[in-house]
Design an enzyme around this catalytic site. Structure first.
Site, PDB file in Angstrom:
ATOM      1  CB  SER A   9      -0.908   0.016   1.223  1.00 49.86           C
ATOM      2  OG  SER A   9      -0.134   0.383   2.341  1.00 49.86           O
ATOM      3  CE  LYS A  10       1.914   7.305  -2.865  1.00 50.43           C
ATOM      4  NZ  LYS A  10       3.148   6.986  -3.517  1.00 50.43           N
ATOM      5  NE  ARG A  11      -1.895   3.277   5.604  1.00 48.86           N
ATOM      6  CZ  ARG A  11      -1.836   2.144   6.262  1.00 48.86           C
ATOM      7  NH1 ARG A  11      -0.999   2.002   7.266  1.00 48.86           N
ATOM      8  NH2 ARG A  11      -2.614   1.128   5.944  1.00 48.86           N
TER       9      ARG A  11
ATOM     10  N   GLY B  82       5.248   2.278   1.216  1.00 52.05           N
ATOM     11  CA  GLY B  82       6.320   2.470   0.237  1.00 52.05           C
ATOM     12  C   GLY B  82       5.747   2.693  -1.138  1.00 52.05           C
TER      13      GLY B  82
END
Ligand code: GLU
Length: 514
Positions: free
Chosen positions: A253-255, A257
């Site tokens: 997920s974006k959070r 990386g």
């Protein structure tokens, strides 16, 4: 001929999972001499993000995944934006209404919510009470004429006999229908189709033979098969691709990386390495559970490539096979990307053309990192790359990996200070001066640097390690890097001499240090 499609929704940038789906579509289509379509599934205007179609197209182009038909590449299957195919969805809706497989529902969203909640409280997994199913034809016609808004639902009491769904990768799906909502919506009140209706209509109309898409759509498969049978159409074959995970087993997920292809493009990864990494993450583990529908003995004898086997796009095409994909969640380990990137780079430097193309990119990043450096010519950077080869993991790292090739060494870093902490200033000066003396008397480009170093180290009576550390410090200010002869080869004798003399003159070593 096989015909596949990659069908992203324009809801933002392309993620690694989307690129992996496009890649497998490309591999399978090319492997079987077929084609693939890029179809834009833009039926949800609330989630539309302007610019995403261009972003998806440029990511595919960067990766070298060229679709055969789609936006900008017309063919017999267009239009390729679902928002331009509404008439088609309406005519299929009409067929389903006429045959009694679908019906209009006039319930307001408030009413639907409270019905759903009420049903859930009773522990039921029914999600709609089918209130509108009992409306008479006249009533429906009257309300439509009066301009009342409605949606169209599938009538799941009227389904033809269900087959147990099966998937090329996940095998036979038992109890797959249990998670479907009651009478799923096919057409929304804005007259746009839901994903399910649009997807099956387009896959049929476009003549798609194989649907390769993310695992998140696996729960929708039974509904899609129901729709095909209500319409008396034969479905394509389905292969759902497992979710991608981080090495610690968490979902990407974006959070956590980078997940957008754009991040990888900007970071300087090679497209071939990224594709190689994505392709092999899900490849090569056979279906040990025997759950696949058509498991045959020959399958188990397939030789699967290891997840770090260096493969070009054409090698991937050559060896790709859908049944050899695993249904297990695929772990994407960034260390494997580093390994593959490094080796793809080295492979492309076997030709002058390959190394020159990369030198141009490195030159651009050197100009950004060191705007006043005069050492940015392609010929010079080709030499730098040759000297650093085997150490370069990503082309973007070259300026920070060996800044001393572009600017004067920085002797004030902790690393530089640590290098000479274990020698006296006279050991340092003697070592550096000895080499400087030899180079100034013999200053010819053909000089045997490694011979000179060993000679002088012997003569100095110092340990080789101390002698070489002093010289390396003077030339680079860094602990590791190419061999000293390679560094001198790139710098040339004059720059080398200037550095050696400067280093002695600066008196780097504190005599008090131990
Ligand atoms: N539009 C869907 C998505 O962006 C793809 C679904 C499909 O391939 O059928 O995830």
């Amino acid at each position: 001929m096989v015909l596949l499609r990659f069908a992203p929704s324009p809801t933002g940038a392309l993620h690694l999972g989307g690129l992996r789906t496009a890649l497998y579509n490309h591999l399978y289509a090319r492997k079987l001499g077929g084609k693939w379509i890029l179809r834009i599934e833009d039926t949800d205007s609330a989630r539309y993000v302007p610019g995403s179609v261009d972003g998806i197209r440029s990511a595919l182009e960067w990766a070298g995944l060229g679709y055969d038909h789609g936006p900008g590449k017309d063919g017999a299957h267009g239009p390729y934006f679902q928002s331009e195919r509404l008439d088609l969805y309406h005519s299929y809706t009409r067929k389903l209404l006429d045959s009694g497989h679908a019906y209009r529902c006039f319930c307001s969203s408030d009413k639907l919510n409270s019905t759903r909640e009420k049903l859930a409280r009773t522990g039921s997994n029914v999600t709609y009470d089918k209130a509108c199913l009992s409306l008479t034809e006249e009533e429906v016609a009257r309300r439509v004429r009066a301009g009342e808004k409605s949606i169209v639902r599938l009538n799941d009491d009227r389904l033809p006999k269900r087959q147990t769904p099966s998937d090329i990768i996940f095998g036979i799906l038992k109890d797959a229908h249990a998670s479907l909502p009651t009478d799923p919506v096919l057409l929304k009140s804005d007259l746009f189709p839901t994903y399910h209706l649009a997807s099956i209509v387009d896959d049929h109309e476009m003549g798609i033979t194989h649907v390769l898409r993310g695992e998140e759509w696996l729960p929708s498969l039974p509904l899609h098969l129901d729709l095909y049978s209500c319409l008396n159409l034969s479905p394509p074959q389905f292969a759902h691709l497992p979710i991608l995970l981080n090495p610690d087993g968490t979902k990407m997920s974006k959070r956590k990386g980078d997940v957008q292809v754009l991040d990888f493009m900007r970071r300087g990864w090679e497209p071939e390495a990224l594709l190689n990494w994505l392709a092999l993450a899900g490849w090569g583990v056979h279906h040990e559970n025997g759950g696949t529908p058509d498991a045959s003995p020959s399958r188990t004898s397939l030789q699967a490539p290891d997840s770090t086997t260096l493969m070009s796009l054409s090698e991937l095409i050559d060896q790709f096979d859908l049944p050899s994909l695993t249904h297990r969640r695929n772990i994407l380990d960034p260390l494997k990307l580093e390994y593959l990137n490094k080796h793809h780079l080295m492979r492309s430097w076997q030709t002058n053309e390959g190394i020159e193309i990369h030198a141009k990119r490195v030159s651009d990043s050197v100009k950004i990192a060191f705007p006043s450096s005069p050492y940015t010519s392609i010929e010079y950077i080709v030499e730098v790359i040759r000297a650093l080869q085997g150490r370069i993991v990503n082309l973007h790292d070259v300026p920070s990996l060996a800044p001393f090739f572009f600017i004067e060494p920085n002797y004030s870093t902790d690393e530089a200070k640590a290098m000479i902490r274990s020698m006296t200033s006279s050991d340092y000066n003697n070592s550096v001066q000895a080499v400087a003396r030899r180079l100034s008397v013999q200053s010819s480009e053909t000089i045997d640097i490694s011979g000179v170093l060993h000679d002088e180290a012997d003569k100095s009576g110092l340990k080789q390690r101390i002698f070489m550390t002093a010289v390396r410090h003077a030339l680079t200010g860094m602990k590791s890097g190419p061999s000293i002869p390679e560094i001198v080869g790139v710098l040339g004798i004059q720059r080398t001499l200037a550095r050696l003399k400067y280093a002695v003159h600066m008196g780097h070593v504190d005599t008090q240090s131990i």
